[in-house]
Design a protein around this motif. Structure first.
Motif, PDB file in Angstrom:
ATOM      1  N   ASN A  95      48.600  26.128 -15.806  1.00 30.57           N
ATOM      2  CA  ASN A  95      47.520  26.921 -15.234  1.00 30.57           C
ATOM      3  C   ASN A  95      47.984  28.337 -14.900  1.00 30.57           C
ATOM      4  OD1 ASN A  95      44.844  27.298 -14.143  1.00 30.57           O
ATOM      5  ND2 ASN A  95      45.771  27.175 -12.100  1.00 30.57           N
ATOM      6  N   GLU A  96      49.189  28.457 -14.363  1.00 28.32           N
ATOM      7  CA  GLU A  96      49.747  29.783 -14.056  1.00 28.32           C
ATOM      8  C   GLU A  96      50.023  30.561 -15.326  1.00 28.32           C
ATOM      9  OE1 GLU A  96      52.014  28.528  -9.879  1.00 28.32           O
ATOM     10  OE2 GLU A  96      53.075  28.490 -11.802  1.00 28.32           O
ATOM     11  N   MET A  97      50.497  29.868 -16.360  1.00 28.47           N
ATOM     12  CA  MET A  97      50.741  30.545 -17.630  1.00 28.47           C
ATOM     13  C   MET A  97      49.432  31.028 -18.247  1.00 28.47           C
ATOM     14  SD  MET A  97      52.986  31.635 -19.731  1.00 28.47           S
ATOM     15  CE  MET A  97      54.449  30.781 -19.102  1.00 28.47           C
ATOM     16  N   GLU A  98      48.380  30.240 -18.073  1.00 29.28           N
ATOM     17  CA  GLU A  98      47.066  30.625 -18.591  1.00 29.28           C
ATOM     18  C   GLU A  98      46.560  31.888 -17.895  1.00 29.28           C
ATOM     19  OE1 GLU A  98      43.728  30.439 -20.944  1.00 29.28           O
ATOM     20  OE2 GLU A  98      45.378  28.984 -21.032  1.00 29.28           O
ATOM     21  N   LYS A  99      46.752  31.972 -16.578  1.00 28.26           N
ATOM     22  CA  LYS A  99      46.228  33.092 -15.802  1.00 28.26           C
ATOM     23  C   LYS A  99      47.126  34.333 -15.858  1.00 28.26           C
ATOM     24  CE  LYS A  99      43.698  30.381 -12.327  1.00 28.26           C
ATOM     25  NZ  LYS A  99      43.589  30.066 -10.875  1.00 28.26           N
ATOM     26  N   TYR A 100      48.436  34.125 -15.766  1.00 32.45           N
ATOM     27  CA  TYR A 100      49.342  35.255 -15.565  1.00 32.45           C
ATOM     28  C   TYR A 100      50.424  35.381 -16.644  1.00 32.45           C
ATOM     29  CZ  TYR A 100      47.338  34.330 -10.952  1.00 32.45           C
ATOM     30  OH  TYR A 100      46.482  34.070  -9.921  1.00 32.45           O
ATOM     31  N   GLY A 101      50.267  34.674 -17.769  1.00 34.16           N
ATOM     32  CA  GLY A 101      51.312  34.674 -18.796  1.00 34.16           C
ATOM     33  C   GLY A 101      51.684  36.069 -19.273  1.00 34.16           C
ATOM     34  N   ILE A 102      50.675  36.899 -19.536  1.00 30.57           N
ATOM     35  CA  ILE A 102      50.931  38.260 -20.019  1.00 30.57           C
ATOM     36  C   ILE A 102      51.666  39.080 -18.959  1.00 30.57           C
ATOM     37  CG2 ILE A 102      49.817  40.419 -20.691  1.00 30.57           C
ATOM     38  CD1 ILE A 102      47.672  38.794 -22.079  1.00 30.57           C
ATOM     39  N   HIS A 103      51.247  38.963 -17.694  1.00 25.49           N
ATOM     40  CA  HIS A 103      51.893  39.706 -16.611  1.00 25.49           C
ATOM     41  C   HIS A 103      53.334  39.216 -16.394  1.00 25.49           C
ATOM     42  CE1 HIS A 103      47.923  41.252 -15.782  1.00 25.49           C
ATOM     43  NE2 HIS A 103      47.460  40.029 -15.572  1.00 25.49           N
ATOM     44  N   GLN A 118      61.654  33.791 -22.263  1.00 23.86           N
ATOM     45  CA  GLN A 118      61.551  32.793 -23.316  1.00 23.86           C
ATOM     46  C   GLN A 118      60.366  31.872 -23.078  1.00 23.86           C
ATOM     47  OE1 GLN A 118      65.414  30.951 -23.163  1.00 23.86           O
ATOM     48  NE2 GLN A 118      66.394  32.539 -24.395  1.00 23.86           N
ATOM     49  N   ARG A 119      60.195  31.473 -21.813  1.00 26.15           N
ATOM     50  CA  ARG A 119      59.075  30.587 -21.473  1.00 26.15           C
ATOM     51  C   ARG A 119      57.736  31.293 -21.708  1.00 26.15           C
ATOM     52  NH1 ARG A 119      55.459  27.896 -21.085  1.00 26.15           N
ATOM     53  NH2 ARG A 119      54.810  26.363 -19.524  1.00 26.15           N
ATOM     54  N   CYS A 120      57.646  32.554 -21.347  1.00 24.93           N
ATOM     55  CA  CYS A 120      56.401  33.299 -21.522  1.00 24.93           C
ATOM     56  C   CYS A 120      56.119  33.597 -22.989  1.00 24.93           C
ATOM     57  CB  CYS A 120      56.446  34.608 -20.727  1.00 24.93           C
ATOM     58  SG  CYS A 120      56.433  34.380 -18.936  1.00 24.93           S
ATOM     59  N   THR A 121      57.159  33.897 -23.747  1.00 23.21           N
ATOM     60  CA  THR A 121      56.974  34.146 -25.183  1.00 23.21           C
ATOM     61  C   THR A 121      56.335  32.939 -25.859  1.00 23.21           C
ATOM     62  OG1 THR A 121      58.866  35.662 -25.259  1.00 23.21           O
ATOM     63  CG2 THR A 121      58.155  34.684 -27.333  1.00 23.21           C
ATOM     64  N   LYS A 122      56.826  31.768 -25.524  1.00 25.53           N
ATOM     65  CA  LYS A 122      56.257  30.546 -26.092  1.00 25.53           C
ATOM     66  C   LYS A 122      54.863  30.272 -25.546  1.00 25.53           C
ATOM     67  CE  LYS A 122      57.124  25.589 -26.592  1.00 25.53           C
ATOM     68  NZ  LYS A 122      58.039  24.463 -26.269  1.00 25.53           N
ATOM     69  N   GLY A 123      54.702  30.393 -24.216  1.00 33.73           N
ATOM     70  CA  GLY A 123      53.421  30.088 -23.589  1.00 33.73           C
ATOM     71  C   GLY A 123      52.314  31.029 -24.031  1.00 33.73           C
ATOM     72  N   VAL A 124      52.596  32.327 -24.068  1.00 33.94           N
ATOM     73  CA  VAL A 124      51.597  33.299 -24.502  1.00 33.94           C
ATOM     74  C   VAL A 124      51.281  33.111 -25.980  1.00 33.94           C
ATOM     75  CG1 VAL A 124      51.136  35.761 -24.817  1.00 33.94           C
ATOM     76  CG2 VAL A 124      52.220  34.970 -22.722  1.00 33.94           C
ATOM     77  N   GLY A 125      52.314  32.796 -26.773  1.00 35.02           N
ATOM     78  CA  GLY A 125      52.098  32.574 -28.202  1.00 35.02           C
ATOM     79  C   GLY A 125      51.157  31.419 -28.483  1.00 35.02           C
ATOM     80  N   ARG A 127      48.600  30.734 -26.809  1.00 31.87           N
ATOM     81  CA  ARG A 127      47.261  31.097 -26.346  1.00 31.87           C
ATOM     82  C   ARG A 127      46.716  32.325 -27.066  1.00 31.87           C
ATOM     83  NH1 ARG A 127      50.209  28.608 -22.632  1.00 31.87           N
ATOM     84  NH2 ARG A 127      49.183  27.191 -21.144  1.00 31.87           N
ATOM     85  N   VAL A 128      47.223  32.604 -28.243  1.00 31.59           N
ATOM     86  CA  VAL A 128      46.746  33.746 -29.024  1.00 31.59           C
ATOM     87  C   VAL A 128      45.385  33.410 -29.630  1.00 31.59           C
ATOM     88  CG1 VAL A 128      47.173  35.170 -31.059  1.00 31.59           C
ATOM     89  CG2 VAL A 128      49.061  34.575 -29.544  1.00 31.59           C
ATOM     90  N   ASN A 132      42.332  38.395 -28.270  1.00 33.26           N
ATOM     91  CA  ASN A 132      43.451  38.981 -27.514  1.00 33.26           C
ATOM     92  C   ASN A 132      44.690  39.248 -28.352  1.00 33.26           C
ATOM     93  OD1 ASN A 132      44.763  36.522 -27.944  1.00 33.26           O
ATOM     94  ND2 ASN A 132      44.410  35.761 -25.889  1.00 33.26           N
ATOM     95  N   VAL A 133      44.649  38.940 -29.648  1.00 35.42           N
ATOM     96  CA  VAL A 133      45.867  39.034 -30.453  1.00 35.42           C
ATOM     97  C   VAL A 133      46.394  40.463 -30.538  1.00 35.42           C
ATOM     98  CG1 VAL A 133      44.584  39.261 -32.633  1.00 35.42           C
ATOM     99  CG2 VAL A 133      46.928  38.379 -32.651  1.00 35.42           C
TER     100      VAL A 133
END
Length: 304
Positions: A95-103, A118-125, A127-128, A132-133
């Motif tokens: 849920n946090e990655m969904e809301k704040y992954g980019i930040h 590394q965690r954000c790169t995978k998580g944001v990837g 949700r492309v 938003n791509v």
């Protein structure tokens, strides 16, 4: 660990069931909403070299407090809270990655927190989307995240018709023509590679067919197969009747047998008018003769 931030600057920190007394904190993190998050310099410095440099600078007095002040601005306050919590206990919920992954990706790059990046790169990837791509691609380039850049490029390539209708793409065309050129170049290179792979597969398939044809020609002219016997016994009916059954490459072998039979009786070839099927047969015989290393004893017609 849990971080609770309130409008009256009250924050509680708990990591691994250890309570950190607010009196013992020596760093105060200020967010965009003027919220204050107390932290411990030892924890921050052990995770981020950038925070280490900030902490080691001469202290600045903030509101009569002797605490070191670190301002983290430009991102939502809750995103900063998640970021600080990660420094204490490396975990981010979906849920946090969904809301704040980019930040979080931006913060992890700025403060050089490799594990979070590394965690954000995978998580944001994961949700492309078409909407938003473009934004994620621009951020990935700024944050030096090549894996995420590549994923965004491939996404745009596969769904370009949809992406070019979005507001992000229109904004990109107006304000970042160099990135647009890079994307179009990537798409062009990808299509070129796809065409080369297809051509390579066709060529490999052709080589396999020719290799099988060469084996079948030798097989037909040496052992005989179904319709056409060995070259030295073409007129011997009893030999033809005693020929073995179809070989394992029957489809290729059968086609060559029909071609050989046509070649033997074609009147156009005899009259010199030319025949496409006969020319094809001559090409196969020439190919065989060019690779045959036993031309003296070879039973394929015209090999020598």
């Amino acid at each position: 660990m849990a971080i609770t931030a309130t409008q009256n600057d009250g924050v509680s920190l708990n990591a691994n069931k250890i309570s950190y007394d607010l009196v013992e904190t020596d760093v105060e993190i200020i967010t965009s909403g003027r919220r204050s998050i107390p932290a411990h310099s030892g924890i921050l410095a052990s995770v981020s070299p950038v925070l280490t440099n900030i902490i080691e600078k001469p202290r600045k007095i903030h509101g009569g407090s002797s605490k070191k002040v670190i301002k983290i601005l430009g991102v939502p306050c809750d995103a900063v809270s998640v970021f600080v919590r990660f420094l204490y206990s490396p975990s981010v919920t979906e849920n946090e990655m969904e809301k704040y992954g980019i930040h979080l990706l931006a913060l992890s790059h700025v403060y050089m927190v490799t594990q979070l990046k590394q965690r954000c790169t995978k998580g944001v990837g994961e949700r492309v989307t078409a909407e938003n791509v473009v934004d994620i691609l621009q951020l990935a380039r700024l944050c030096d995240a090549p894996d995420l850049c590549l994923k965004c490029m491939r996404f745009i390539h596969y769904k370009f018709k949809t992406v070019e209708q979005t507001e992000g793409w229109k904004f990109l065309q107006e304000h970042d023509p160099f990135l647009e050129l890079d994307i179009l170049q990537f798409i062009d290179d990808a299509e070129s590679r796809k065409k080369r792979r297809r051509r390579h597969r066709r060529e490999q398939n052709l080589y396999l067919q020719l290799s099988e044809a060469m084996e079948c020609i030798e097989h037909i002219c040496t052992e005989g197969c179904t319709l056409v016997g060995p070259s030295s016994n073409l007129d011997n009916k009893s030999t033809c009747q005693a020929k073995p059954g179809p070989c394992s490459a029957f489809s290729t072998c059968y086609g060559l047998q029909l071609l050989i039979r046509h070649f033997a009786v074609c009147k156009k070839r005899v009259d010199g008018k030319g025949c496409v099927r006969c020319k094809r047969m001559i090409q196969l015989l020439r190919l065989h003769s060019s690779i045959c290393d036993q031309s003296e004893s070879c039973r394929v017609p015209l090999c020598r």
